[in-house]
Design a protein around this motif. Structure first.
Motif, PDB file in Angstrom:
ATOM      1  N   UNK A 396       0.829  -1.202   0.000  1.00 29.84           N
ATOM      2  CA  UNK A 396       0.000   0.000   0.000  1.00 29.84           C
ATOM      3  C   UNK A 396       0.865   1.254   0.000  1.00 29.84           C
ATOM      4  N   UNK A 397       0.379   2.306  -0.641  1.00 24.78           N
ATOM      5  CA  UNK A 397       1.106   3.581  -0.631  1.00 24.78           C
ATOM      6  C   UNK A 397       0.935   4.313   0.697  1.00 24.78           C
ATOM      7  N   UNK A 398       0.012   3.851   1.520  1.00 25.12           N
ATOM      8  CA  UNK A 398      -0.172   4.448   2.844  1.00 25.12           C
ATOM      9  C   UNK A 398       0.894   3.933   3.800  1.00 25.12           C
ATOM     10  N   UNK A 399       1.224   4.739   4.796  1.00 22.56           N
ATOM     11  CA  UNK A 399       2.112   4.259   5.843  1.00 22.56           C
ATOM     12  C   UNK A 399       1.409   3.141   6.612  1.00 22.56           C
ATOM     13  N   UNK A 400       2.157   2.123   7.004  1.00 28.71           N
ATOM     14  CA  UNK A 400       1.570   0.970   7.676  1.00 28.71           C
ATOM     15  C   UNK A 400       2.280   0.714   8.991  1.00 28.71           C
ATOM     16  N   UNK A 401       1.548   0.127   9.925  1.00 24.86           N
ATOM     17  CA  UNK A 401       2.098  -0.223  11.231  1.00 24.86           C
ATOM     18  C   UNK A 401       2.299  -1.733  11.298  1.00 24.86           C
ATOM     19  N   UNK A 402       3.462  -2.121  11.766  1.00 27.10           N
ATOM     20  CA  UNK A 402       3.755  -3.539  11.976  1.00 27.10           C
ATOM     21  C   UNK A 402       3.837  -3.794  13.473  1.00 27.10           C
ATOM     22  N   UNK A 403       2.927  -4.604  13.977  1.00 26.31           N
ATOM     23  CA  UNK A 403       2.964  -4.990  15.386  1.00 26.31           C
ATOM     24  C   UNK A 403       3.972  -6.122  15.558  1.00 26.31           C
ATOM     25  N   UNK A 404       4.863  -5.981  16.518  1.00 28.37           N
ATOM     26  CA  UNK A 404       5.819  -7.054  16.769  1.00 28.37           C
ATOM     27  C   UNK A 404       5.100  -8.351  17.113  1.00 28.37           C
ATOM     28  N   UNK A 405       3.877  -8.249  17.630  1.00 28.29           N
ATOM     29  CA  UNK A 405       3.132  -9.459  17.972  1.00 28.29           C
ATOM     30  C   UNK A 405       2.879 -10.326  16.745  1.00 28.29           C
ATOM     31  N   UNK A 406       2.797  -9.711  15.553  1.00 25.54           N
ATOM     32  CA  UNK A 406       2.579 -10.514  14.346  1.00 25.54           C
ATOM     33  C   UNK A 406       3.835 -11.311  14.000  1.00 25.54           C
ATOM     34  N   UNK A 407       5.009 -10.742  14.234  1.00 27.40           N
ATOM     35  CA  UNK A 407       6.257 -11.493  14.044  1.00 27.40           C
ATOM     36  C   UNK A 407       6.339 -12.612  15.076  1.00 27.40           C
ATOM     37  N   UNK A 408       5.975 -12.290  16.316  1.00 24.38           N
ATOM     38  CA  UNK A 408       6.041 -13.287  17.373  1.00 24.38           C
ATOM     39  C   UNK A 408       5.082 -14.448  17.086  1.00 24.38           C
ATOM     40  N   UNK A 409       3.874 -14.137  16.615  1.00 27.51           N
ATOM     41  CA  UNK A 409       2.902 -15.193  16.323  1.00 27.51           C
ATOM     42  C   UNK A 409       3.412 -16.096  15.205  1.00 27.51           C
ATOM     43  N   UNK A 410       3.996 -15.480  14.170  1.00 27.73           N
ATOM     44  CA  UNK A 410       4.535 -16.276  13.062  1.00 27.73           C
ATOM     45  C   UNK A 410       5.689 -17.153  13.538  1.00 27.73           C
ATOM     46  N   UNK A 411       6.538 -16.607  14.395  1.00 25.85           N
ATOM     47  CA  UNK A 411       7.676 -17.387  14.889  1.00 25.85           C
ATOM     48  C   UNK A 411       7.214 -18.510  15.803  1.00 25.85           C
ATOM     49  N   UNK A 412       6.196 -18.216  16.617  1.00 24.67           N
ATOM     50  CA  UNK A 412       5.673 -19.246  17.521  1.00 24.67           C
ATOM     51  C   UNK A 412       5.156 -20.448  16.724  1.00 24.67           C
ATOM     52  N   UNK A 413       4.479 -20.176  15.622  1.00 27.85           N
ATOM     53  CA  UNK A 413       3.982 -21.273  14.789  1.00 27.85           C
ATOM     54  C   UNK A 413       5.119 -22.112  14.211  1.00 27.85           C
ATOM     55  N   UNK A 414       6.250 -21.462  13.942  1.00 32.82           N
ATOM     56  CA  UNK A 414       7.381 -22.163  13.343  1.00 32.82           C
ATOM     57  C   UNK A 414       8.141 -23.035  14.346  1.00 32.82           C
ATOM     58  N   UNK A 415       8.224 -22.584  15.602  1.00 32.27           N
ATOM     59  CA  UNK A 415       9.132 -23.248  16.543  1.00 32.27           C
ATOM     60  C   UNK A 415       8.449 -24.012  17.667  1.00 32.27           C
ATOM     61  N   UNK A 416       7.155 -23.773  17.871  1.00 30.89           N
ATOM     62  CA  UNK A 416       6.502 -24.315  19.065  1.00 30.89           C
ATOM     63  C   UNK A 416       6.623 -25.829  19.165  1.00 30.89           C
ATOM     64  N   UNK A 417       6.364 -26.527  18.065  1.00 29.96           N
ATOM     65  CA  UNK A 417       6.326 -27.984  18.114  1.00 29.96           C
ATOM     66  C   UNK A 417       7.691 -28.616  18.371  1.00 29.96           C
ATOM     67  N   UNK A 418       8.752 -27.928  18.034  1.00 24.88           N
ATOM     68  CA  UNK A 418      10.076 -28.541  18.172  1.00 24.88           C
ATOM     69  C   UNK A 418      10.848 -28.051  19.393  1.00 24.88           C
ATOM     70  N   UNK A 419      10.236 -27.186  20.181  1.00 32.01           N
ATOM     71  CA  UNK A 419      10.963 -26.532  21.268  1.00 32.01           C
ATOM     72  C   UNK A 419      10.697 -27.183  22.618  1.00 32.01           C
ATOM     73  N   UNK A 420      11.778 -27.579  23.303  1.00 34.69           N
ATOM     74  CA  UNK A 420      11.650 -28.153  24.641  1.00 34.69           C
ATOM     75  C   UNK A 420      11.112 -27.122  25.620  1.00 34.69           C
ATOM     76  N   UNK A 421      10.448 -27.634  26.671  1.00 35.55           N
ATOM     77  CA  UNK A 421       9.989 -26.797  27.778  1.00 35.55           C
ATOM     78  C   UNK A 421      10.967 -26.935  28.944  1.00 35.55           C
ATOM     79  N   UNK A 422      11.170 -25.817  29.626  1.00 34.57           N
ATOM     80  CA  UNK A 422      12.026 -25.812  30.813  1.00 34.57           C
ATOM     81  C   UNK A 422      11.481 -24.800  31.811  1.00 34.57           C
ATOM     82  N   UNK A 423      11.961 -24.883  33.056  1.00 32.14           N
ATOM     83  CA  UNK A 423      11.558 -23.937  34.091  1.00 32.14           C
ATOM     84  C   UNK A 423      12.665 -22.909  34.327  1.00 32.14           C
TER      85      UNK A 423
END
Length: 575
Positions: A396-423
């Motif tokens: 778009x020729x209009x200025x746009x806002x990118x929320x970091x949450x959209x990057x985080x959501x995309x990354x979460x989908x990529x890594x969640x299944x392969x990532x170990x849980x720890x405390x």
């Protein structure tokens, strides 16, 4: 509130939470579901003070599910809702429109044109994300041309050339060819000479203010009518470095009365006294302006489509004069607005970030507080996630806002299944254990993949809890993987109750670490460093491994101490 009503609220809240999560491809938000939930169930309103608490616990459970599990659960509870969401997705157009003017069988050739005056801030990633995606879509060709012909105002950073190429590769793309404009100066000279012979350029020694007044008045400067031979001689003197900065320029002859003063006889070459930092280019003093250099290169490399900011609309118009002189066909142009990014206190500007690094306010371009590609990479965020979020902005020729949450959501989908849980417990409070609890906790490495095994966390004399998780007097909590405890006389007494107390919503689940056998860890975040203690199993990891610290978020190990007394360091990615 009776049990029957509570069950109804939980069922309805779960459906609304799942719809919200699946629709946006991330986690559900309590605030976002409250309106639809209360609107669809008017009888809940008289219990409005209690519903958010019940719904909040449901949302937390939903957000613990993977994307695939959320879809499966929604299909089980409300298949018509899932079908409607899928139909909406199918009807959506691709966020990147088709390129204009593409002819059948034509090879699409595009270029990245970074200025190597520093590594890339996050906004810079939009160009390779979009152009690289178009290249893949059209099976095209992509050039990376370093526009480094300004050795003074935007002085090249010698390290930036390699860092930018690394950033492009991190984002998932590879240029078909890489060139530096500073290696091509003689080519620009040759085209300037040809332009002079065509009567399309003249040398001018007017002062800046003097020419500006004439230009704004639509009047030609006295040098405009010089003969071609004189212009050629004076240009060769420029090439030979016989003039100092500001003494002579070469102008493209346009329309001195053009309605847009910015297009009137614009500068194509100027003198720069500061040597270029690259040894191969240090001998040049006569440098092309970007509009001339870029316009010539776009033609010589056969660029078919140019994507540039809406603020550079005049560049195409200036370059069109040169193209007309040479009889060239101008590429198709797509203009877009600027991208603004939230969540950062630091201005997204190469010069500003460089200043903060140089004065020590940032530790480097990969400091977690810096809005840079290098910072996200060090935090363990995948380049693909950045690309996914950037192309969703479209062109778009209009200025746009990118929320970091959209990057985080995309990354979460990529890594969640392969990532170990720890405390990890941050700034923990130490509390003794009593009542003969199990000697060891064995929570799973991943809740959805039992085959990966369990962790072995010793339950010794006392544990560390995060300050907000310390229960009140006589309250019960569930230490995840260990069991139910009641806080009595400053001791967590093991009760032996089963998991039903959690399922019934009576007891909160918290994470913990053994006080004596946990290991020190420093978590580097966008708001500063946090020190804590992690479960002993983290010593098994290596630098670059990513884990999810339960109830905190994903993090990338930067260094892992093999000695449990030494501090490991991890960079926080996102919740």
């Amino acid at each position: 509130m009776d049990d029957e009503l509570r069950d109804r609220i939980e069922r309805e809240a779960e459906t609304h939470a799942l719809v919200n999560a699946v629709k946006h491809g991330g986690d559900a938000d309590v605030g976002a579901i409250m309106g639809p939930l209360m609107g669809a169930n008017p009888d809940f309103r008289e219990h409005g003070d209690q519903v958010p608490g019940v719904a909040g616990r449901v949302v937390a459970r939903v957000n613990d599910l993977t994307v695939e599990e959320k879809r499966a659960r929604l299909e089980e509870l409300a298949p018509e809702e899932l079908a409607e969401l899928d139909a909406e997705d199918e009807g959506e157009e691709h966020p990147l429109p088709d390129l204009p003017g593409v002819e059948e069988g034509e090879e699409i050739r595009m270029r990245l044109a970074p200025n190597p005056n520093g590594p890339w801030h996050l906004g810079s990633a939009r160009m390779p994300a979009v152009i690289g995606t178009y290249k893949d879509r059209y099976d095209g060709w992509m050039l990376c041309r370093f526009d480094d012909t300004d050795p003074e105002t935007k002085r090249p950073d010698m390290d930036a050339y390699g860092e930018i190429i690394e950033a492009i590769e991190y984002l998932g793309f590879e240029p078909d060819e890489v060139v530096k404009a500073s290696d091509r100066v003689d080519t620009y000279y040759d085209h300037a000479r040809e332009l002079i012979d065509l009567g399309g350029a003249y040398t001018c020694s007017c002062g800046g203010e003097e020419f500006s007044e004439l230009k704004n008045a639509g009047e030609a400067c006295p040098h405009r009518e010089k003969g071609v031979e004189t212009v050629r001689e004076e240009f060769e003197a420029m090439v030979d470095g016989e003039y100092g900065s500001g003494e002579m320029v070469l102008r493209v002859r346009t329309d001195i009365e053009h309605k847009n003063p910015a297009l009137r006889d614009w500068v194509a070459f100027r003198m720069v006294d500061t040597p270029h930092p690259r040894e191969e280019a240090a001998q040049y003093r006569c440098w092309p302006m970007l509009d001339f250099q870029s316009g010539v290169d776009d033609h010589l490399f056969g660029i078919t489509h140019v994507i540039r900011g809406i603020d550079l609309q005049d560049s195409a118009k200036r370059q069109a004069f040169v193209y007309d002189y040479f009889g060239w066909e101008y590429p198709e142009v797509v203009h877009w607005g600027h991208v603004q990014i939230d969540a950062y206190d630091v201005k997204m500007s190469t010069s500003r970030i460089k200043e903060l690094v140089e004065n020590g306010e940032l530790e480097g371009w990969d400091d977690p507080r810096a809005p840079t590609v290098a910072s996200l990479r060090r935090r363990g965020i995948r380049g693909e996630a950045i690309v996914d979020a950037m192309i969703e902005l479209g062109t778009s020729t209009s200025n746009v806002d990118l929320a970091m949450s959209s990057i985080y959501a995309a990354n979460r989908d990529l890594i969640d299944e392969e990532t170990d849980r720890r405390f990890l417990v941050r700034e923990g409070n130490q509390i003794p254990l009593g009542g003969s609890p199990p000697d060891e906790a064995n929570p799973p490495l991943h809740p959805n993949h039992e085959e990966r095994g369990v962790r072995e966390i010793p339950a010794v004399d006392s544990v560390l809890l995060e300050p907000d998780d310390v229960p009140g007097r006589e309250e019960r909590i569930w230490l995840k993987g260990l069991g139910c405890f009641q806080f009595t006389r400053d001791v967590l007494q093991y009760t032996g109750e089963d998991i039903d107390v959690v399922r019934e919503g009576e007891v909160d689940v918290v994470h913990w670490v053994p006080a004596s056998e946990s290991v020190p860890l420093r978590l580097r975040t966008m708001t500063g460093d946090v020190r804590g203690r992690a479960e002993p199993g983290i010593t098994e990891y290596e630098a670059d491994d990513v884990v999810q610290f339960e109830r905190i978020g994903f993090a990338r190990f930067d260094s892992v101490a093999d000695d449990g007394e030494k501090e490991s360091v991890a960079y926080f990615a996102h919740p």
